[in-house]
Design an enzyme around this catalytic site. Structure first.
Site, mmCIF file in Angstrom:
data_model
loop_
_atom_site.group_PDB
_atom_site.id
_atom_site.type_symbol
_atom_site.label_atom_id
_atom_site.label_comp_id
_atom_site.label_asym_id
_atom_site.label_seq_id
_atom_site.Cartn_x
_atom_site.Cartn_y
_atom_site.Cartn_z
ATOM 1 N N CYS A 144 -0.461 4.198 2.227
ATOM 2 C CA CYS A 144 -0.418 3.955 3.608
ATOM 3 C C CYS A 144 1.091 4.108 4.096
ATOM 4 O O CYS A 144 1.228 4.762 4.983
ATOM 5 C CB CYS A 144 -0.837 2.536 4.102
ATOM 6 N N ASP A 145 2.078 3.707 2.932
ATOM 7 C CA ASP A 145 3.281 3.573 3.684
ATOM 8 C C ASP A 145 4.325 4.358 2.960
ATOM 9 O O ASP A 145 5.541 4.572 3.349
ATOM 10 C CB ASP A 145 3.883 2.109 3.596
ATOM 11 N N CYS A 169 0.786 -0.953 -0.023
ATOM 12 C CA CYS A 169 0.055 0.114 0.013
ATOM 13 C C CYS A 169 0.853 1.380 0.120
ATOM 14 O O CYS A 169 1.419 1.602 0.961
ATOM 15 C CB CYS A 169 -0.905 -0.077 1.372
HETATM 16 P P1 FAD Z 1 -10.580 -5.869 5.840
HETATM 17 O O1 FAD Z 1 -10.083 -4.924 6.825
HETATM 18 O O2 FAD Z 1 -9.857 -6.574 5.106
HETATM 19 O O3 FAD Z 1 -11.801 -6.780 6.730
HETATM 20 C C1 FAD Z 1 -12.301 -7.789 6.058
HETATM 21 C C2 FAD Z 1 -12.573 -8.747 7.449
HETATM 22 O O4 FAD Z 1 -13.545 -9.991 6.865
HETATM 23 C C3 FAD Z 1 -11.226 -9.609 7.970
HETATM 24 O O5 FAD Z 1 -11.156 -9.392 9.355
HETATM 25 C C4 FAD Z 1 -11.662 -11.121 7.334
HETATM 26 O O6 FAD Z 1 -11.120 -11.864 8.338
HETATM 27 C C5 FAD Z 1 -13.003 -10.955 7.364
HETATM 28 N N1 FAD Z 1 -13.607 -12.221 6.654
HETATM 29 C C6 FAD Z 1 -13.335 -12.438 5.234
HETATM 30 N N2 FAD Z 1 -13.870 -13.351 5.016
HETATM 31 C C7 FAD Z 1 -14.533 -13.902 5.692
HETATM 32 C C8 FAD Z 1 -15.670 -14.930 6.023
HETATM 33 N N3 FAD Z 1 -15.971 -15.803 5.045
HETATM 34 N N4 FAD Z 1 -16.275 -15.152 7.201
HETATM 35 C C9 FAD Z 1 -16.159 -14.277 8.186
HETATM 36 N N5 FAD Z 1 -15.172 -13.218 8.074
HETATM 37 C C10 FAD Z 1 -14.644 -13.025 6.828
HETATM 38 N N6 FAD Z 1 -5.305 1.828 5.472
HETATM 39 C C11 FAD Z 1 -5.035 3.111 5.657
HETATM 40 O O7 FAD Z 1 -5.970 3.749 5.839
HETATM 41 N N7 FAD Z 1 -3.897 3.532 6.311
HETATM 42 C C12 FAD Z 1 -2.840 2.706 6.621
HETATM 43 O O8 FAD Z 1 -1.935 3.070 7.025
HETATM 44 C C13 FAD Z 1 -3.016 1.288 6.175
HETATM 45 N N8 FAD Z 1 -2.139 0.495 6.526
HETATM 46 C C14 FAD Z 1 -2.074 -0.884 6.106
HETATM 47 C C15 FAD Z 1 -1.053 -1.546 6.311
HETATM 48 C C16 FAD Z 1 -1.095 -3.021 5.787
HETATM 49 C C17 FAD Z 1 -0.085 -3.939 6.487
HETATM 50 C C18 FAD Z 1 -2.340 -3.351 5.258
HETATM 51 C C19 FAD Z 1 -2.543 -5.009 5.159
HETATM 52 C C20 FAD Z 1 -3.414 -2.630 5.020
HETATM 53 C C21 FAD Z 1 -3.287 -1.171 5.404
HETATM 54 N N9 FAD Z 1 -4.233 -0.269 5.063
HETATM 55 C C22 FAD Z 1 -4.053 1.125 5.427
HETATM 56 C C23 FAD Z 1 -5.417 -0.665 4.340
HETATM 57 C C24 FAD Z 1 -6.704 -1.027 5.364
HETATM 58 O O9 FAD Z 1 -6.336 -2.075 6.296
HETATM 59 C C25 FAD Z 1 -7.814 -1.494 4.581
HETATM 60 O O10 FAD Z 1 -8.325 -0.677 3.498
HETATM 61 C C26 FAD Z 1 -9.246 -1.613 5.471
HETATM 62 O O11 FAD Z 1 -8.757 -2.694 6.412
HETATM 63 C C27 FAD Z 1 -10.294 -2.255 4.668
HETATM 64 O O12 FAD Z 1 -11.383 -2.652 5.686
HETATM 65 P P2 FAD Z 1 -12.491 -3.798 5.265
HETATM 66 O O13 FAD Z 1 -13.332 -3.756 6.417
HETATM 67 O O14 FAD Z 1 -13.217 -3.338 3.805
HETATM 68 O O15 FAD Z 1 -11.763 -5.101 5.116
#
Ligand code: FAD
Ligand code: NAP
Length: 312
Positions: free
Chosen positions: A137-138, A134
């Site tokens: 992010c980084d 990302c």
């Molecule tokens: P996710 O956070 O991916 O959550 C989805 C959840 O669904 C997960 O917990 C997963 O376990 C669950 N899940 C999946 N399939 C199933 C299923 N079948 N049954 C039940 N549960 C399930 N964003 C920023 O804004 N700033 C940053 O500094 C930043 N740094 C990052 C650093 C890293 C290392 C990473 C990996 C990402 C970073 N991001 C950052 C991006 C940010 O984390 C994502 O954009 C955000 O988390 C997306 O949120 P979400 O709720 O859509 O999905």
């Protein structure tokens, strides 16, 4: 019968839970297969979420207070992996791994997407310690420092361009000598003086120590090995959208998705199926940021309340 089943407990799912329960729904359960928090719990530092700016605080710390707040208004959490969502008549059936199921009036699917790994030695070990997927992010951690980008698609070249305005030099490593990215994107990248394209090359190994990444070893088609002493390595080799729960038993999606498997939603996070919403990284045009996933979750939560009121 649940008022709302939320699938996925990242920023989108948790925020949807906060808005639905604080908005008066009594029976809302979030099904998360792991611990709540989502992808951001893997991050060692977050600099771009307004209001949260404390050095040394990790993504895990961030989501710890966040989930406490979201559970405060009655959101229930069950640690279960959802296998499938189906709409039968007016209501939804959510089936879990193992076969058990539950019914709900509405569903918000927020299962995110997963950046693909390239598979070179050290990639997992240094993920979050110099290896990133990302740039938004980084990227800032490498201000005026050289970075390496892996990949030859639109994402890699667009992110390389973004990084070139922050980092001192950007070295794009691609395994072929032609790029998958759109020609105008490639032209724009080629015109940028501090972006260097290294083709027909792969990453042999990422180098580092307890402080994190210190460089990468490259190998070209001729077998020559070189080294780049860049502290940041950005891997952009594609994403898998976690959309399996939206497939029926025949493998057909129950709502509309685009050719990349991203869920098609409108500005209200409504999918093509009435009562089914999707939010966060898995939807079309997602910026893949915590703040936007949370924003999506709030919209979906508010829309669920309106939907239930309309059905009464
Ligand atoms: P996710 O956070 O991916 O959550 C989805 C959840 O669904 C997960 O917990 C997963 O376990 C669950 N899940 C999946 N399939 C199933 C299923 N079948 N049954 C039940 N549960 C399930 N964003 C920023 O804004 N700033 C940053 O500094 C930043 N740094 C990052 C650093 C890293 C290392 C990473 C990996 C990402 C970073 N991001 C950052 C991006 C940010 O984390 C994502 O954009 C955000 O988390 C997306 O949120 P979400 O709720 O859509 O999905
Ligand atoms: P992508 O198009 O699949 O490109 C992935 C790149 O990573 C390819 O260059 C591929 O090399 C390389 N790669 C894959 N696995 C690798 C490995 N293990 N080691 C080294 N390199 C590896 O993915 P994307 O760039 O994320 O784009 C996904 C889709 O979104 C595409 O359809 C793209 O056009 C679209 N997109 C569009 C825009 C836009 O329109 N502005 C922006 C971003 C993305 P090869 O080329 O050799 O296969």
């Amino acid at each position: 019968m649940l008022d709302c089943a939320i699938i996925g407990g990242g920023p989108a799912g948790l925020t949807a839970g906060l808005y639905t329960t604080r908005g008066g729904l009594k029976n809302v359960t979030m099904f998360e297969m792991g611990m709540p928090g989502g992808q951001i719990t893997q991050s060692s530092e977050i600099e771009n979420y307004p209001g949260f700016f404390e050095h040394g605080k990790t993504g895990m710390d961030f989501m710890d207070t966040w989930q406490k707040q979201c559970f405060n208004f009655g959101l229930k959490h069950e640690m279960k992996k959802v296998e499938r969502v189906a709409k039968i008549g007016k209501y939804f059936t959510i089936t879990f791994e193992g076969g058990e199921s539950v019914e709900a009036m509405t569903v918000i699917v927020c299962t995110g997407s997963t950046p693909k790994r390239a598979g070179f030695p050290g990639e997992d070990e240094y993920f979050g310690k110099g290896v990133s997927t990302c740039a938004t992010c980084d990227g800032f951690f490498y201000k005026n420092k050289p970075v390496t980008v892996l990949g030859g698609g639109d994402t890699a070249l667009e992110e390389a361009f973004y990084l070139s305005n922050i980092a001192s030099e950007v070295y794009v490593v691609h395994r072929r000598d032609t790029f998958r990215a759109a020609p105008p994107t490639l032209d724009r990248v080629k015109r940028k003086e501090n972006i260097h394209l290294i083709t027909d090359s792969v990453i042999e190994e990422v180098l580092g120590d307890a402080m994190g990444v210190s460089g990468v070893k490259l190998k070209n088609k001729q077998g020559e090995v070189t080294q780049l002493d860049n502290p940041g390595l950005f891997v952009f080799v594609g994403h898998d959208v976690n959309n399996m729960v939206l497939k029926d038993e025949n493998g057909t999606f129950i709502c509309e998705v685009n050719d990349r498997g991203q869920v098609i939603v409108d500005l209200n996070m409504k999918t093509s199926v009435s009562g089914l919403f999707s939010a966060g990284d898995m939807r079309i045009e997602a910026p893949k940021q915590v703040i936007s996933a949370a924003g999506d979750g709030s919209i979906a939560g508010l829309q669920v309340i309106s939907y239930i009121q309309e059905q009464a």
